[in-house]
Design a protein around this motif. Structure first.
Motif, PDB file in Angstrom:
ATOM      1  N   GLU A 287      -3.545  13.579 -10.813  1.00  0.00           N
ATOM      2  CA  GLU A 287      -4.038  12.056 -10.597  1.00  0.00           C
ATOM      3  C   GLU A 287      -2.576  11.336 -10.647  1.00  0.00           C
ATOM      4  O   GLU A 287      -2.234  11.194 -11.986  1.00  0.00           O
ATOM      5  CB  GLU A 287      -5.076  11.535 -11.141  1.00  0.00           C
ATOM      6  N   MET A 288      -2.100  10.490  -9.857  1.00  0.00           N
ATOM      7  CA  MET A 288      -0.974   9.710  -9.923  1.00  0.00           C
ATOM      8  C   MET A 288      -1.471   8.281  -9.830  1.00  0.00           C
ATOM      9  O   MET A 288      -2.071   8.053  -8.885  1.00  0.00           O
ATOM     10  CB  MET A 288       0.013  10.011  -8.878  1.00  0.00           C
ATOM     11  N   LEU A 289      -0.872   7.334 -10.627  1.00  0.00           N
ATOM     12  CA  LEU A 289      -0.801   6.021 -10.569  1.00  0.00           C
ATOM     13  C   LEU A 289       0.796   5.309 -10.327  1.00  0.00           C
ATOM     14  O   LEU A 289       1.522   6.064 -11.173  1.00  0.00           O
ATOM     15  CB  LEU A 289      -1.528   5.472 -11.565  1.00  0.00           C
ATOM     16  N   ARG A 290       0.963   4.932  -8.922  1.00  0.00           N
ATOM     17  CA  ARG A 290       2.234   4.305  -8.756  1.00  0.00           C
ATOM     18  C   ARG A 290       2.338   2.730  -8.884  1.00  0.00           C
ATOM     19  O   ARG A 290       1.379   2.099  -8.365  1.00  0.00           O
ATOM     20  CB  ARG A 290       2.519   4.961  -7.538  1.00  0.00           C
ATOM     21  N   PHE A 291       3.553   2.382  -9.582  1.00  0.00           N
ATOM     22  CA  PHE A 291       3.728   0.797  -9.659  1.00  0.00           C
ATOM     23  C   PHE A 291       5.020   0.319  -8.920  1.00  0.00           C
ATOM     24  O   PHE A 291       5.934   0.931  -9.478  1.00  0.00           O
ATOM     25  CB  PHE A 291       3.305   0.405 -10.996  1.00  0.00           C
ATOM     26  N   GLU A 292       4.857  -0.595  -8.314  1.00  0.00           N
ATOM     27  CA  GLU A 292       6.196  -1.261  -7.396  1.00  0.00           C
ATOM     28  C   GLU A 292       6.209  -2.744  -7.913  1.00  0.00           C
ATOM     29  O   GLU A 292       5.282  -3.270  -7.586  1.00  0.00           O
ATOM     30  CB  GLU A 292       6.341  -0.672  -6.252  1.00  0.00           C
ATOM     31  N   TYR A 293       7.237  -2.970  -8.240  1.00  0.00           N
ATOM     32  CA  TYR A 293       7.623  -4.504  -8.680  1.00  0.00           C
ATOM     33  C   TYR A 293       9.102  -4.972  -7.777  1.00  0.00           C
ATOM     34  O   TYR A 293      10.067  -4.542  -8.446  1.00  0.00           O
ATOM     35  CB  TYR A 293       7.905  -4.743 -10.080  1.00  0.00           C
ATOM     36  N   PRO A 294       8.764  -5.805  -6.767  1.00  0.00           N
ATOM     37  CA  PRO A 294       9.981  -6.110  -5.960  1.00  0.00           C
ATOM     38  C   PRO A 294      10.909  -6.898  -6.819  1.00  0.00           C
ATOM     39  O   PRO A 294      10.612  -7.925  -7.556  1.00  0.00           O
ATOM     40  CB  PRO A 294       9.341  -6.872  -4.843  1.00  0.00           C
ATOM     41  N   LEU A 295      12.297  -6.810  -6.744  1.00  0.00           N
ATOM     42  CA  LEU A 295      13.160  -7.590  -7.286  1.00  0.00           C
ATOM     43  C   LEU A 295      13.965  -8.631  -6.614  1.00  0.00           C
ATOM     44  O   LEU A 295      14.813  -9.395  -6.871  1.00  0.00           O
ATOM     45  CB  LEU A 295      14.270  -6.566  -7.848  1.00  0.00           C
ATOM     46  N   ALA A 296      13.198  -8.688  -5.134  1.00  0.00           N
ATOM     47  CA  ALA A 296      13.837  -9.738  -4.340  1.00  0.00           C
ATOM     48  C   ALA A 296      12.564 -10.071  -3.424  1.00  0.00           C
ATOM     49  O   ALA A 296      11.689  -9.407  -3.243  1.00  0.00           O
ATOM     50  CB  ALA A 296      14.983  -9.378  -3.607  1.00  0.00           C
ATOM     51  N   ASP A 297      12.761 -11.322  -2.608  1.00  0.00           N
ATOM     52  CA  ASP A 297      11.554 -11.835  -2.167  1.00  0.00           C
ATOM     53  C   ASP A 297      11.719 -11.030  -0.514  1.00  0.00           C
ATOM     54  O   ASP A 297      10.604 -11.393   0.280  1.00  0.00           O
ATOM     55  CB  ASP A 297      11.514 -13.179  -1.705  1.00  0.00           C
ATOM     56  N   ALA A 298      12.677 -10.603  -0.119  1.00  0.00           N
ATOM     57  CA  ALA A 298      13.132 -10.207   1.343  1.00  0.00           C
ATOM     58  C   ALA A 298      11.906  -9.030   1.321  1.00  0.00           C
ATOM     59  O   ALA A 298      11.441  -8.367   0.585  1.00  0.00           O
ATOM     60  CB  ALA A 298      14.322  -9.662   1.435  1.00  0.00           C
ATOM     61  N   GLU A 299      11.599  -8.550   2.777  1.00  0.00           N
ATOM     62  CA  GLU A 299      10.865  -7.414   2.935  1.00  0.00           C
ATOM     63  C   GLU A 299      11.674  -6.088   2.824  1.00  0.00           C
ATOM     64  O   GLU A 299      10.863  -5.122   2.084  1.00  0.00           O
ATOM     65  CB  GLU A 299      10.392  -7.719   4.524  1.00  0.00           C
ATOM     66  N   ARG A 300      12.722  -5.841   2.974  1.00  0.00           N
ATOM     67  CA  ARG A 300      13.527  -4.724   2.644  1.00  0.00           C
ATOM     68  C   ARG A 300      14.029  -5.184   1.442  1.00  0.00           C
ATOM     69  O   ARG A 300      15.476  -5.814   1.537  1.00  0.00           O
ATOM     70  CB  ARG A 300      14.326  -4.437   3.956  1.00  0.00           C
ATOM     71  N   ARG A 301      13.676  -4.674   0.351  1.00  0.00           N
ATOM     72  CA  ARG A 301      14.013  -5.007  -0.776  1.00  0.00           C
ATOM     73  C   ARG A 301      14.294  -3.988  -1.933  1.00  0.00           C
ATOM     74  O   ARG A 301      13.588  -2.985  -1.703  1.00  0.00           O
ATOM     75  CB  ARG A 301      13.258  -6.282  -1.658  1.00  0.00           C
ATOM     76  N   VAL A 302      15.177  -4.138  -3.099  1.00  0.00           N
ATOM     77  CA  VAL A 302      15.227  -3.179  -4.183  1.00  0.00           C
ATOM     78  C   VAL A 302      13.905  -3.551  -4.890  1.00  0.00           C
ATOM     79  O   VAL A 302      13.461  -4.528  -5.328  1.00  0.00           O
ATOM     80  CB  VAL A 302      16.174  -3.152  -4.893  1.00  0.00           C
ATOM     81  N   ALA A 303      13.289  -2.325  -5.416  1.00  0.00           N
ATOM     82  CA  ALA A 303      11.851  -2.597  -6.077  1.00  0.00           C
ATOM     83  C   ALA A 303      12.157  -1.895  -7.537  1.00  0.00           C
ATOM     84  O   ALA A 303      12.650  -0.659  -7.586  1.00  0.00           O
ATOM     85  CB  ALA A 303      10.633  -2.453  -5.634  1.00  0.00           C
TER      86      ALA A 303
END
Length: 228
Positions: free
Chosen positions: A141-157
């Motif tokens: 069982e995996m839980l994955r979390f992403e937090y965007p570092l910019a507001d653009a659709e193609r962004r580093v997270a």
């Protein structure tokens, strides 16, 4: 970022068996290349190859080949049936050890907590090995979390995930009943042209070993996701 750290710490606390009397340390490099996409309608696929370099990043320890085909029931839920072949080269040039796996997987895009994106992946594995008889059964069982570092659709997270492994049935060749291992990852998701991405960071693997020991690997992890 504090939300990611809190979620990983909370998930890790659910596996107290990960602390054993003796711990053996190792350094490794895992590289993964995954191609994934849509075949037709809700029919989807992924295929990946992952070499793992172990023992102080000095030798090839495993190569995993893992294709799967699935059905996307909605934007949130996809189910897969897959097969994996795990090849462990012999250190002295002898015959490699082979592990074959069938697996069933469900991915669930749970949603957002503020800007934090949450995803779940549940995988059931049936495992056989070339040097011994019997089937081992394991759930992951995996839980994955992403937090965007910019507001653009193609962004580093900022990216973090935690995955717990539990053995449901052992075999003569190995496998465990109960806690098997825990993996925790922290790093970045970086966009590439199109929909492809790279995920790079630090992965910690703590694995149960018979006899009251545990193995801890400190892993430099690099994953390429190609989405045509």
């Amino acid at each position: 970022m504090h939300k990611i750290a809190f979620a990983i710490a909370l998930a890790s606390s659910l596996f107290p068996s990960a602390s054993f009397a003796e711990t053996r340390q190792d350094e490794a490099i895992w590289v993964n290349a995954t191609v994934m996409g849509r075949i037709d309608g809700g029919l989807v696929f992924f295929a990946e190859v992952q070499p793992r370099i172990v023992e102080g990043a000095s030798r090839l320890g495993q190569v995993i080949y893992r294709p799967a085909i699935g059905w996307q029931f909605s934007n949130a839920v996809t189910a897969y049936q897959g097969y994996a072949r795990v090849v462990e080269p012999h250190q002295d040039g002898g015959e490699a050890r082979i592990e074959d796996r069938l697996f069933q997987q469900i991915t669930w895009n749970v949603g957002k907590i503020g800007s934090l994106e949450v995803q779940s992946r549940t995988r059931l594995e049936q495992r056989w090995r070339s040097d011994a008889e019997g089937m081992s059964l394991r759930v992951r069982e995996m839980l994955r979390f992403e937090y965007p570092l910019a507001d653009a659709e193609r962004r580093v997270a900022a990216l973090g995930w935690v995955e717990g492994f539990a053995g449901l049935k052992s075999a003569r060749w190995g496998g465990v009943s109960g806690f098997d291992q825990l993996r925790t990852f922290a790093g970045l998701e970086i966009p590439l042209p199109g929909k492809s991405t790279i995920e790079a960071g630090y992965l910690n693997q703590t694995r149960h070993v018979r006899g009251g020991q545990s193995d801890m690997s400190h892993i430099a992890s690099l994953t390429l996701f190609v989405r045509p």
